[in-house]
Design a protein around this motif. Structure first.
Motif, PDB file in Angstrom:
ATOM      1  N   MET A  76       2.947  12.992  13.810  1.00  0.00           N
ATOM      2  CA  MET A  76       3.571  13.777  12.733  1.00  0.00           C
ATOM      3  C   MET A  76       3.093  15.214  12.877  1.00  0.00           C
ATOM      4  N   HIS A 131       1.001   0.380  15.737  1.00  0.00           N
ATOM      5  CA  HIS A 131       0.358  -0.705  14.989  1.00  0.00           C
ATOM      6  C   HIS A 131       0.745  -2.043  15.605  1.00  0.00           C
ATOM      7  N   HIS A 143      -0.851   6.992  17.329  1.00  0.00           N
ATOM      8  CA  HIS A 143      -1.148   5.563  17.384  1.00  0.00           C
ATOM      9  C   HIS A 143       0.123   4.756  17.099  1.00  0.00           C
ATOM     10  N   TYR A 157       0.347   5.540   0.391  1.00  0.00           N
ATOM     11  CA  TYR A 157      -0.557   6.676   0.579  1.00  0.00           C
ATOM     12  C   TYR A 157       0.280   7.921   0.833  1.00  0.00           C
ATOM     13  N   TYR A 186      -4.573  -1.029  14.321  1.00  0.00           N
ATOM     14  CA  TYR A 186      -4.175   0.205  15.016  1.00  0.00           C
ATOM     15  C   TYR A 186      -4.268   0.029  16.541  1.00  0.00           C
ATOM     16  N   LEU A 195       8.499   6.266   5.733  1.00  0.00           N
ATOM     17  CA  LEU A 195       7.960   7.605   5.471  1.00  0.00           C
ATOM     18  C   LEU A 195       8.997   8.412   4.699  1.00  0.00           C
ATOM     19  N   ARG A 211       3.628   6.948  17.009  1.00  0.00           N
ATOM     20  CA  ARG A 211       4.093   8.014  16.128  1.00  0.00           C
ATOM     21  C   ARG A 211       3.133   9.183  16.081  1.00  0.00           C
ATOM     22  N   ARG A 216      -4.688   2.713  19.267  1.00  0.00           N
ATOM     23  CA  ARG A 216      -4.920   4.159  19.357  1.00  0.00           C
ATOM     24  C   ARG A 216      -4.922   4.671  20.801  1.00  0.00           C
ATOM     25  N   GLY A 264      -1.477  11.202  13.472  1.00  0.00           N
ATOM     26  CA  GLY A 264      -0.940   9.965  14.039  1.00  0.00           C
ATOM     27  C   GLY A 264      -1.589   9.657  15.371  1.00  0.00           C
ATOM     28  N   TYR A 295      -4.696  -1.673   4.322  1.00  0.00           N
ATOM     29  CA  TYR A 295      -5.309  -0.914   5.423  1.00  0.00           C
ATOM     30  C   TYR A 295      -6.196  -1.825   6.263  1.00  0.00           C
ATOM     31  N   GLN A 302       6.361   0.522   8.103  1.00  0.00           N
ATOM     32  CA  GLN A 302       6.223   1.582   7.110  1.00  0.00           C
ATOM     33  C   GLN A 302       7.541   2.316   6.895  1.00  0.00           C
ATOM     34  N   LEU A 327       1.964  -3.582  11.320  1.00  0.00           N
ATOM     35  CA  LEU A 327       2.371  -2.798  10.140  1.00  0.00           C
ATOM     36  C   LEU A 327       3.773  -2.195  10.256  1.00  0.00           C
ATOM     37  N   ILE A 362       0.181  12.223   2.298  1.00  0.00           N
ATOM     38  CA  ILE A 362      -0.489  13.239   3.115  1.00  0.00           C
ATOM     39  C   ILE A 362       0.000  14.602   2.625  1.00  0.00           C
ATOM     40  N   ARG A 399       0.853  -1.198   0.000  1.00  0.00           N
ATOM     41  CA  ARG A 399       0.000   0.000   0.000  1.00  0.00           C
ATOM     42  C   ARG A 399       0.882   1.239   0.000  1.00  0.00           C
TER      43      ARG A 399
HETATM   44  C1  T46 Z   1       0.435   5.965  10.116  1.00  0.00           C
HETATM   45  C2  T46 Z   1       0.673   7.409   9.830  1.00  0.00           C
HETATM   46  C3  T46 Z   1       2.098   7.697   9.456  1.00  0.00           C
HETATM   47  C4  T46 Z   1      -7.800   4.735   4.698  1.00  0.00           C
HETATM   48  O1  T46 Z   1      -8.978   4.584   4.330  1.00  0.00           O
HETATM   49  N1  T46 Z   1      -6.816   3.929   4.170  1.00  0.00           N
HETATM   50  C5  T46 Z   1      -5.511   4.083   4.507  1.00  0.00           C
HETATM   51  O2  T46 Z   1      -4.657   3.341   3.989  1.00  0.00           O
HETATM   52  C6  T46 Z   1      -5.155   5.094   5.461  1.00  0.00           C
HETATM   53  C7  T46 Z   1      -3.690   5.281   5.870  1.00  0.00           C
HETATM   54  C8  T46 Z   1      -6.145   5.878   5.978  1.00  0.00           C
HETATM   55  N2  T46 Z   1      -7.445   5.709   5.588  1.00  0.00           N
HETATM   56  C9  T46 Z   1      -8.479   6.584   6.134  1.00  0.00           C
HETATM   57  C10 T46 Z   1      -8.782   6.366   7.609  1.00  0.00           C
HETATM   58  C11 T46 Z   1      -9.147   7.760   8.082  1.00  0.00           C
HETATM   59  O3  T46 Z   1     -10.525   7.973   7.861  1.00  0.00           O
HETATM   60  O4  T46 Z   1      -8.006   7.939   6.027  1.00  0.00           O
HETATM   61  C12 T46 Z   1      -8.370   8.695   7.159  1.00  0.00           C
HETATM   62  C13 T46 Z   1      -7.164   9.328   7.818  1.00  0.00           C
HETATM   63  O5  T46 Z   1      -6.349   8.295   8.406  1.00  0.00           O
HETATM   64  P1  T46 Z   1      -5.602   8.481   9.816  1.00  0.00           P
HETATM   65  O6  T46 Z   1      -6.389   9.351  10.701  1.00  0.00           O
HETATM   66  O7  T46 Z   1      -5.247   7.123  10.323  1.00  0.00           O
HETATM   67  O8  T46 Z   1      -4.277   9.253   9.346  1.00  0.00           O
HETATM   68  P2  T46 Z   1      -2.966   9.601  10.202  1.00  0.00           P
HETATM   69  O9  T46 Z   1      -2.241  10.624   9.412  1.00  0.00           O
HETATM   70  O10 T46 Z   1      -3.280   9.904  11.611  1.00  0.00           O
HETATM   71  O11 T46 Z   1      -2.105   8.220  10.205  1.00  0.00           O
HETATM   72  C14 T46 Z   1      -1.607   7.682   8.991  1.00  0.00           C
HETATM   73  C15 T46 Z   1      -1.799   6.155   8.953  1.00  0.00           C
HETATM   74  O12 T46 Z   1      -3.178   5.860   9.196  1.00  0.00           O
HETATM   75  C16 T46 Z   1      -0.945   5.443   9.978  1.00  0.00           C
HETATM   76  O13 T46 Z   1      -0.934   4.050   9.716  1.00  0.00           O
HETATM   77  O14 T46 Z   1       1.308   5.287  10.621  1.00  0.00           O
HETATM   78  O15 T46 Z   1      -0.225   7.970   8.841  1.00  0.00           O
END
Ligand code: T46
Length: 135
Positions: free
Chosen positions: A97, A51, A49, A35, A119, A58, A95, A121, A47, A114, A56, A54, A37, A33
């Motif tokens: 960010m 895992h 949280h 993704y 997670y 960055l 982590r 949290r 972040g 995903y 990763q 997982l 930001i 995967r």
């Molecule tokens: C991490 C840090 C570095 C998805 O539908 N699919 C995905 O693959 C991801 C990553 C997120 N989402 C959805 C879930 C939430 O509704 O996107 C939304 C935002 O995700 P989240 O609040 O988890 O984003 P971050 O920036 O807090 O955390 C992310 C990753 O989730 C996490 O694994 O390590 O970036």
């Protein structure tokens, strides 16, 4: 805390730069995967949280941001501001960010699809998770 950063070799010529990241060669896992930001506001922290499984890497491919890492025993702050540098984050690392520059694009290469169930949290739950592994 040992920070694992990879420096990828940019293939630069008179046209500019090109950076390659190959799974299981430049980074230590299969990439399931990708993704990214962007458009993150200056005062936002993401972040909060860890895992269960997982892994990763960055890469801040444009601009800069900071990553707060916490392994349950020690913490570290890492600046990502080079498009050819990758920060490895293992599963069992809390982590956060933050300090995103307005032009920051944070690219993430992930070892698993995903899965919200992966997670952790809750910070106390995270501490229990890492401390039970280390006792
Ligand atoms: C991490 C840090 C570095 C998805 O539908 N699919 C995905 O693959 C991801 C990553 C997120 N989402 C959805 C879930 C939430 O509704 O996107 C939304 C935002 O995700 P989240 O609040 O988890 O984003 P971050 O920036 O807090 O955390 C992310 C990753 O989730 C996490 O694994 O390590 O970036």
């Amino acid at each position: 805390m040992e920070i694992k950063k990879y420096t990828f070799l940019p293939h630069g010529d008179e046209r500019g730069q090109l950076v390659v990241v190959e799974e299981n060669k430049d980074i230590p896992f299969d990439v399931k995967r990708v993704y990214y930001i962007y458009d993150t506001l200056a005062d936002v922290t993401r972040g909060f949280h860890a895992h269960k499984c997982l892994e990763q890497v960055l890469i801040c491919v444009h601009g800069s941001c900071k990553i707060h890492l916490d392994n349950g025993f020690e913490t570290e702050e890492v600046l990502l501001d080079k498009p050819y540098e990758g920060l490895y984050i293992s599963n069992d690392m809390w982590r956060e960010m933050y300090d995103f520059s307005s032009d920051a694009v944070l690219l993430v290469l992930a070892s698993q699809y995903y899965d919200e169930a992966d997670y952790i949290r809750n910070y106390d739950e995270f501490l229990k998770f890492v401390r039970s592994k280390n006792s």
